[in-house]
Design an enzyme around this catalytic site. Structure first.
Site, PDB file in Angstrom:
ATOM      1  N   CYS A 291       0.589   3.381   3.146  1.00  7.96           N
ATOM      2  CA  CYS A 291       1.301   2.783   4.289  1.00  7.96           C
ATOM      3  C   CYS A 291       2.798   3.082   4.168  1.00  7.96           C
ATOM      4  O   CYS A 291       3.459   3.387   5.168  1.00  7.96           O
ATOM      5  CB  CYS A 291       1.082   1.270   4.333  1.00  7.96           C
ATOM      6  SG  CYS A 291      -0.531   0.787   4.964  1.00  7.96           S
TER       7      CYS A 291
ATOM      8  N   CYS B 137       0.851  -1.202   0.000  1.00  7.00           N
ATOM      9  CA  CYS B 137       0.000   0.000   0.000  1.00  7.00           C
ATOM     10  C   CYS B 137       0.881   1.245   0.000  1.00  7.00           C
ATOM     11  O   CYS B 137       1.696   1.454   0.905  1.00  7.00           O
ATOM     12  CB  CYS B 137      -0.923  -0.011   1.219  1.00  7.00           C
ATOM     13  SG  CYS B 137      -1.773   1.567   1.446  1.00  7.00           S
TER      14      CYS B 137
ATOM     15  N   HIS C 296      -8.570   8.016   2.811  1.00 12.34           N
ATOM     16  CA  HIS C 296      -7.928   9.334   2.819  1.00 12.34           C
ATOM     17  C   HIS C 296      -8.971  10.420   2.606  1.00 12.34           C
ATOM     18  O   HIS C 296      -9.912  10.266   1.845  1.00 12.34           O
ATOM     19  CB  HIS C 296      -6.814   9.430   1.764  1.00 12.34           C
ATOM     20  CG  HIS C 296      -7.209   9.029   0.374  1.00 12.34           C
ATOM     21  ND1 HIS C 296      -7.430   7.711   0.005  1.00 12.34           N
ATOM     22  CD2 HIS C 296      -7.417   9.763  -0.742  1.00 12.34           C
ATOM     23  CE1 HIS C 296      -7.759   7.667  -1.266  1.00 12.34           C
ATOM     24  NE2 HIS C 296      -7.763   8.893  -1.753  1.00 12.34           N
TER      25      HIS C 296
ATOM     26  N   HIS D 100      -3.354   1.022   8.507  1.00  9.79           N
ATOM     27  CA  HIS D 100      -4.072   0.742   7.270  1.00  9.79           C
ATOM     28  C   HIS D 100      -5.538   0.402   7.513  1.00  9.79           C
ATOM     29  O   HIS D 100      -5.858  -0.583   8.165  1.00  9.79           O
ATOM     30  CB  HIS D 100      -3.402  -0.424   6.523  1.00  9.79           C
ATOM     31  CG  HIS D 100      -4.027  -0.659   5.176  1.00  9.79           C
ATOM     32  ND1 HIS D 100      -3.699   0.081   4.066  1.00  9.79           N
ATOM     33  CD2 HIS D 100      -4.990  -1.526   4.783  1.00  9.79           C
ATOM     34  CE1 HIS D 100      -4.421  -0.326   3.041  1.00  9.79           C
ATOM     35  NE2 HIS D 100      -5.214  -1.307   3.448  1.00  9.79           N
TER      36      HIS D 100
ATOM     37  N   ASP E 139      -1.092  16.236  -1.916  1.00 12.31           N
ATOM     38  CA  ASP E 139      -1.464  15.353  -3.026  1.00 12.31           C
ATOM     39  C   ASP E 139      -0.458  15.566  -4.164  1.00 12.31           C
ATOM     40  O   ASP E 139      -0.115  16.701  -4.484  1.00 12.31           O
ATOM     41  CB  ASP E 139      -2.883  15.712  -3.484  1.00 12.31           C
ATOM     42  CG  ASP E 139      -3.497  14.656  -4.385  1.00 12.31           C
ATOM     43  OD1 ASP E 139      -4.521  14.083  -4.019  1.00 12.31           O
ATOM     44  OD2 ASP E 139      -2.929  14.397  -5.471  1.00 12.31           O
TER      45      ASP E 139
END
Lengths: 140, 140
Positions: free
Chosen positions: B6, B3, B100, B45, B29
């Site tokens: 992560c 991920c 998120h 996660h 971002d």
């Protein structure tokens, strides 16, 4: 007091209330994007993100999780996804100036979504780095 | 563990981190809608709204308020509004399956916004009432 969401919170005008706790209220949007579209508001009046306390915003988020967790079951069509959306300020699309969090059931084929700006993907590293340095300093 | 968020939380891959506390991380971002567009993630996660705990979601919301409170100051252009947006599930636009929350600085003229579905404003009272009754029962 002329705020329509305060009037809903005070039960002065009717709404399809689906969730209530000490701090927040969840009720169906009168013009839903999809059936089940719910708004979560604090019972007390806060216009915007800058007015609301962190704790109240956190309670709005927790309530949205509770509502989202049963939306799929409540919808005969079952929803395939969910958007949480909050518009803070007129430029962001806020229309009622009592802070509210949208919970929007979603489907792959519903044609709802985000409209990206023409500059999307074209913002320069310099612009990003400039705000990065300032945010780091301000949030340190 | 593959991920990407992560890996950012574990500092295995770099990110422009602007906020960090015990539970959540805020970073820019990489493909911002506007400069200052920030993502808030839990360090642990959780794929989706159904996985994340209410407490963690609440902490994400509190962090987003902290970040939003300084965004205007950090932006040379000053932003006029802010959207908080969370996509839960592919049908809702989720692309990275580590929950998120987007914090998007907004301007009246930025051409970003919501794309409304063709059925907007045409959902029947019957459809709304059906989900209303079910939501009330499930959330009682």
């Amino acid at each position: 007091m002329s705020c329509i969401f305060c009037k809903i919170a005070d039960a002065e005008i009717p709404a399809k209330v689906v969730y209530e706790d000490e701090y927040v209220l969840g009720f169906l949007d009168i013009k839903p994007i999809n059936p089940g579209h719910t708004l979560v508001i604090p019972k007390n009046h806060f216009e915007s993100l800058s007015d609301v306390s962190e704790e109240t915003l956190a309670r709005m988020a927790s309530a949205s999780k509770k509502i989202a967790s049963v939306l799929k079951e409540a919808l005969a069509s079952k929803c395939e996804g969910i958007n949480l959306h909050l518009a803070d300020g007129k430029a962001a699309g806020q229309e009622v100036f009592h802070i509210h969090l949208h919970i929007i059931p979603r489907y792959t084929t519903d044609s709802f979504g985000l409209k990206f700006p023409p500059h999307y993907g074209k913002i320069t590293t310099e612009e990003i780095d400039s705000v990065y340095r300032k945010l780091r300093n301000l949030l340190e």
